[in-house]
Design a protein around this motif. Structure first.
Motif, PDB file in Angstrom:
ATOM      1  N   ARG A 132      -1.572  -0.363  -9.987  1.00  0.00           N
ATOM      2  CA  ARG A 132      -2.483  -1.162  -9.085  1.00  0.00           C
ATOM      3  C   ARG A 132      -1.760  -1.467  -7.934  1.00  0.00           C
ATOM      4  N   ILE A 133      -1.224  -0.443  -7.195  1.00  0.00           N
ATOM      5  CA  ILE A 133      -0.985  -0.378  -5.697  1.00  0.00           C
ATOM      6  C   ILE A 133      -1.959   0.510  -5.085  1.00  0.00           C
ATOM      7  N   LEU A 178      -7.047  -4.518   6.767  1.00  0.00           N
ATOM      8  CA  LEU A 178      -7.412  -4.953   5.558  1.00  0.00           C
ATOM      9  C   LEU A 178      -6.315  -5.917   4.820  1.00  0.00           C
ATOM     10  N   HIS A 179      -5.197  -5.784   4.803  1.00  0.00           N
ATOM     11  CA  HIS A 179      -4.238  -6.561   4.337  1.00  0.00           C
ATOM     12  C   HIS A 179      -4.460  -8.023   4.837  1.00  0.00           C
ATOM     13  N   LEU A 229      -6.764  -5.554   0.812  1.00  0.00           N
ATOM     14  CA  LEU A 229      -6.079  -4.246   0.413  1.00  0.00           C
ATOM     15  C   LEU A 229      -5.553  -4.334  -1.110  1.00  0.00           C
ATOM     16  N   ARG A 230      -6.492  -4.220  -1.958  1.00  0.00           N
ATOM     17  CA  ARG A 230      -6.065  -4.170  -3.445  1.00  0.00           C
ATOM     18  C   ARG A 230      -7.100  -3.410  -4.154  1.00  0.00           C
ATOM     19  N   VAL A 281       0.966  -1.214   0.209  1.00  0.00           N
ATOM     20  CA  VAL A 281      -0.110   0.011   0.043  1.00  0.00           C
ATOM     21  C   VAL A 281       0.922   1.133  -0.136  1.00  0.00           C
ATOM     22  N   VAL A 282       0.432   2.328  -0.485  1.00  0.00           N
ATOM     23  CA  VAL A 282       0.950   3.591  -0.728  1.00  0.00           C
ATOM     24  C   VAL A 282       0.364   4.796   0.301  1.00  0.00           C
ATOM     25  N   LEU A 283       1.018   5.083   1.358  1.00  0.00           N
ATOM     26  CA  LEU A 283       0.323   6.040   2.162  1.00  0.00           C
ATOM     27  C   LEU A 283       0.808   7.543   1.827  1.00  0.00           C
ATOM     28  N   VAL A 284      -0.163   8.436   1.378  1.00  0.00           N
ATOM     29  CA  VAL A 284       0.033   9.631   1.104  1.00  0.00           C
ATOM     30  C   VAL A 284      -1.001  10.585   2.082  1.00  0.00           C
TER      31      VAL A 284
END
Ligand code: UD1
Ligand code: UDP
Length: 372
Positions: free
Chosen positions: A110-111, A362-363, A368-369, A89-92
């Protein structure tokens, strides 16, 4: 589980540090990607040091530029890292060009993107930040609005899945650092300031650093009825010089202008200020958390909760209005008390922990997708 954090500016470092910490406390080592949107020591490294984010994995050195240059360059460089690293996952966080670049680069690979501080809206499309917020929210798989108001904004745009109201991580940052700031910072002594004896000023937004806006800001500064200190963003300083206004600012007797300050110094200054005048999002939030009245140098805000709660007044760049409110705070104790005691709408300081818990859950469940 391997989360990646993409960040690049001062407020993102401050507001993501509690989330990084929450993952680390749960035995998860995140990947840290710094775009380099902010690069001066006092706009970036000082925060990495103070908040102990010492293990940056990638420094992308994107630097300054036009909106498209900066965003495009960041996207290309972030994509390269994400293709190599393939995080889960990428957090911003927030609404900067770094956020938009991180969200777009990631979702196209698609990450899944998790947007911290989702759903804020000023409804002012002339602000680069408003464009970034809207687009980042729509590119995100998991959204963490800080308040119910922000959640409703998402709902109005059809975003209802994987939306979790968690509070704002700025509360975590303030609670984690206030005591340390009071202990370690000597900022009041350095500048000869007395608690509650000065106004703290910051202003840097694009719309407030146009020539006309800066002229109006300078007029406000010239008329302040109280001592003030202004740790100045490099952009504002550059523009004041460019427009020939720097000399006027320098000759205001009651005003201390200084370089941007580290977080511990800034928090201590903020906590002990009589009032705050700002166009900053984070500073509007911190002032209500710290019980300091806030006069916002803007005509709208994506933090309407602070205005509704009674801790923030939008004074724009109207000299008469700004000075009138400041005088009223000085002369009317009851009014001062009401503003200072406005309740904090941003939660309990556990937003970082909630975000880490939710993403880990979620993971674990394989949810988480990127869907569709
Ligand atoms: C950016 C964000 C803004 C956020 C702010 C936090 C966008 C569109 N804006 O604004 O939402 O509130 O960060 O502070 O992403 N500069 C330096 N040294 C630095 C960084 C910048 O001198 O370390 C100067 C450069 O002249 C640069 C200008 O500041 O051109 C603007 O920097 P930029 O990152 O584009 O925007 P900010 O105003 O910092
Ligand atoms: N801040 C700081 N030093 C300063 C000015 C601000 O540490 O000289 C902190 C402030 O406490 C807040 C954050 O920076 O947490 C706000 O950043 P900024 O105003 O640059 O961005 P915005 O919140 O408007 O996006």
């Amino acid at each position: 589980m391997r989360p990646a954090f993409v960040f690049g500016t001062r407020p993102e470092i401050i507001k993501l540090a509690p989330v990084v910490r929450a993952f680390e406390e749960r035995g998860v080592e995140p990947l840290l990607i710094h775009t380099g949107q902010h690069y001066d020591y006092e706009m970036s490294r000082v925060f990495l040091e103070e908040l102990e984010l010492d293990g940056i994995d990638y420094h992308l050195e994107v630097g300054s530029g036009t909106q498209a240059e900066q965003t495009g360059k960041a996207m290309v460089k972030i994509e390269r890292v994400l293709m190599d690293e393939r995080p889960d996952v990428v957090l911003v966080q927030g609404d900067t060009n770094t956020v938009l670049a991180g969200a777009l680069a990631s979702v196209k690979l698609r990450i899944p993107v998790a947007h911290v501080e989702a759903g804020l809206r000023s409804f002012d499309r002339t602000m680069p930040e408003e464009i970034n917020r809207v687009l980042a929210d729509h590119a995100s798989e998991v959204l963490f609005p800080p308040t119910e108001d922000a959640r409703r904004n998402l709902e109005r745009e059809g975003i209802t899945e994987n939306v979790y109201v968690v509070g704002n991580t700025i509360v975590d940052a303030v609670l984690q650092n206030s005591e340390i700031a009071e202990r370690k910072s000597d900022v009041l002594e350095r500048f000869g300031l007395k608690p509650k004896g000065y106004v703290l000023i910051t202003a840097h937004r694009a719309e407030n650093t146009e020539r006309g806006s800066l002229e109006r800001l300078v007029r406000i500064l010239e008329d302040l009825p109280m001592k003030a200190i202004y740790p100045m963003h490099p952009r504002t300083r550059r523009r004041l010089e460019e427009f020939g206004l720097w000399g006027r600012v320098g000759s205001i007797e009651n005003l201390i202008v200084t370089k941007p300050l580290g977080y511990l110094d800034f928090l201590r200054l903020e906590r002990n200020a009589f009032a705050v005048m700002t166009d900053s999002g984070g500073v509007q939030e911190e002032s209500i958390i710290l019980n300091v009245p806030c006069l916002t140098l803007r005509y709208n805000t994506e933090r309407p909760e602070t205005v509704k709660a009674g801790g923030n007044v939008l004074v724009g760049l109207e000299r008469e209005r700004a000075v009138r409110y400041l005088r009223r705070l000085m002369e009317d104790g009851e009014f001062y008390r009401r503003m200072a005691e406005a309740p904090n709408p941003f939660g309990d300081g556990k937003a970082g922990e909630r975000i880490a818990e939710i993403l880990l859950r979620l993971h674990e469940r394989g949810e988480l997708r990127v869907k569709g």
